[in-house]
Design a protein around this motif. Structure first.
Motif, PDB file in Angstrom:
ATOM      1  N   VAL A 139      -7.901  -2.215  -5.359  1.00  0.00           N
ATOM      2  CA  VAL A 139      -6.815  -3.174  -5.121  1.00  0.00           C
ATOM      3  C   VAL A 139      -7.230  -4.549  -5.620  1.00  0.00           C
ATOM      4  O   VAL A 139      -6.456  -5.248  -6.279  1.00  0.00           O
ATOM      5  CB  VAL A 139      -6.435  -3.227  -3.624  1.00  0.00           C
ATOM      6  N   GLY A 143       0.768  -1.234   0.000  1.00  0.00           N
ATOM      7  CA  GLY A 143       0.000   0.000   0.000  1.00  0.00           C
ATOM      8  C   GLY A 143       0.798   1.283   0.000  1.00  0.00           C
ATOM      9  O   GLY A 143       0.230   2.365  -0.114  1.00  0.00           O
ATOM     10  N   ASP A 190       4.292   0.252  -3.757  1.00  0.00           N
ATOM     11  CA  ASP A 190       3.262   1.287  -3.663  1.00  0.00           C
ATOM     12  C   ASP A 190       2.308   1.140  -4.844  1.00  0.00           C
ATOM     13  O   ASP A 190       2.664   1.395  -5.979  1.00  0.00           O
ATOM     14  CB  ASP A 190       3.898   2.679  -3.673  1.00  0.00           C
ATOM     15  N   VAL A 249      -2.557   2.987   0.091  1.00  0.00           N
ATOM     16  CA  VAL A 249      -3.681   2.208   0.622  1.00  0.00           C
ATOM     17  C   VAL A 249      -3.297   1.759   2.020  1.00  0.00           C
ATOM     18  O   VAL A 249      -2.209   1.206   2.221  1.00  0.00           O
ATOM     19  CB  VAL A 249      -3.954   0.968  -0.264  1.00  0.00           C
ATOM     20  N   ASP A 283       0.264   2.633   4.438  1.00  0.00           N
ATOM     21  CA  ASP A 283       0.188   1.427   5.264  1.00  0.00           C
ATOM     22  C   ASP A 283       0.810   1.736   6.616  1.00  0.00           C
ATOM     23  O   ASP A 283       2.014   1.925   6.739  1.00  0.00           O
ATOM     24  CB  ASP A 283       0.914   0.263   4.592  1.00  0.00           C
ATOM     25  N   LEU A 311      -6.033  -3.021   1.948  1.00  0.00           N
ATOM     26  CA  LEU A 311      -5.431  -3.914   0.955  1.00  0.00           C
ATOM     27  C   LEU A 311      -6.263  -5.181   0.763  1.00  0.00           C
ATOM     28  O   LEU A 311      -6.248  -5.784  -0.301  1.00  0.00           O
ATOM     29  CB  LEU A 311      -4.008  -4.302   1.365  1.00  0.00           C
TER      30      LEU A 311
END
Length: 140
Positions: free
Chosen positions: A124, A72, A97, A113, A76, A118
């Motif tokens: 995603v 992410g 990423d 994200v 994250d 995720l």
């Protein structure tokens, strides 16, 4: 191939991706796709057995099983994107990423994200779907 000629593609989120790499070492696995999984080092190492597990996980898939690591990025909050790299000795690729694959950012705003998203974010999941489609396509 596995039973009936079909190998599995394992998909794992977070520590589940690391476990999937270890499971792939047992055979019958065509590929591993991970989401926000810390391959290089554990997010927290509170005892020796955790470090031993990560050493084993690093050797888990063998040479022939590709590992696709999706992460992410800076959003994250639990897993450092640098830890999601599968390394040079593993067949596969790392995308630390996913921002560039999740559609056009509005007004130049680029977002990553978060860790939990995720596993459920539709954008995603579209990327994962496309990766799975490529991995499971019949050989030409």
């Amino acid at each position: 191939g596995g039973e009936g000629g079909a190998d599995a593609v394992l998909v794992g989120h977070s520590i589940g991706g690391v476990v999937a790499r270890v499971a792939a070492g047992a055979g019958g696995v065509a590929a591993v796709v991970t989401l926000g999984s810390p391959h290089k080092y554990p997010p927290v190492s509170w005892e020796r057995t955790v470090a031993q597990f990560w050493d084993e996980a690093g050797r888990g898939t063998g040479e022939d099983v590709p590992v696709i690591s999706l992460a992410g990025g800076h959003r994250d909050e639990l897993i450092d994107p640098a830890s999601t790299d599968v390394g040079d000795d593993v067949k596969g690729m790392s995308m630390p990423d996913l921002s560039g694959f999740l559609g056009r950012p509005a007004d130049g705003f680029v977002s990553g994200v978060d860790h939990r998203a995720l596993a459920w974010c539709q954008n995603v999941l579209r990327v994962v779907h496309d990766v799975l489609r490529v991995l499971t396509a019949p050989a030409a």
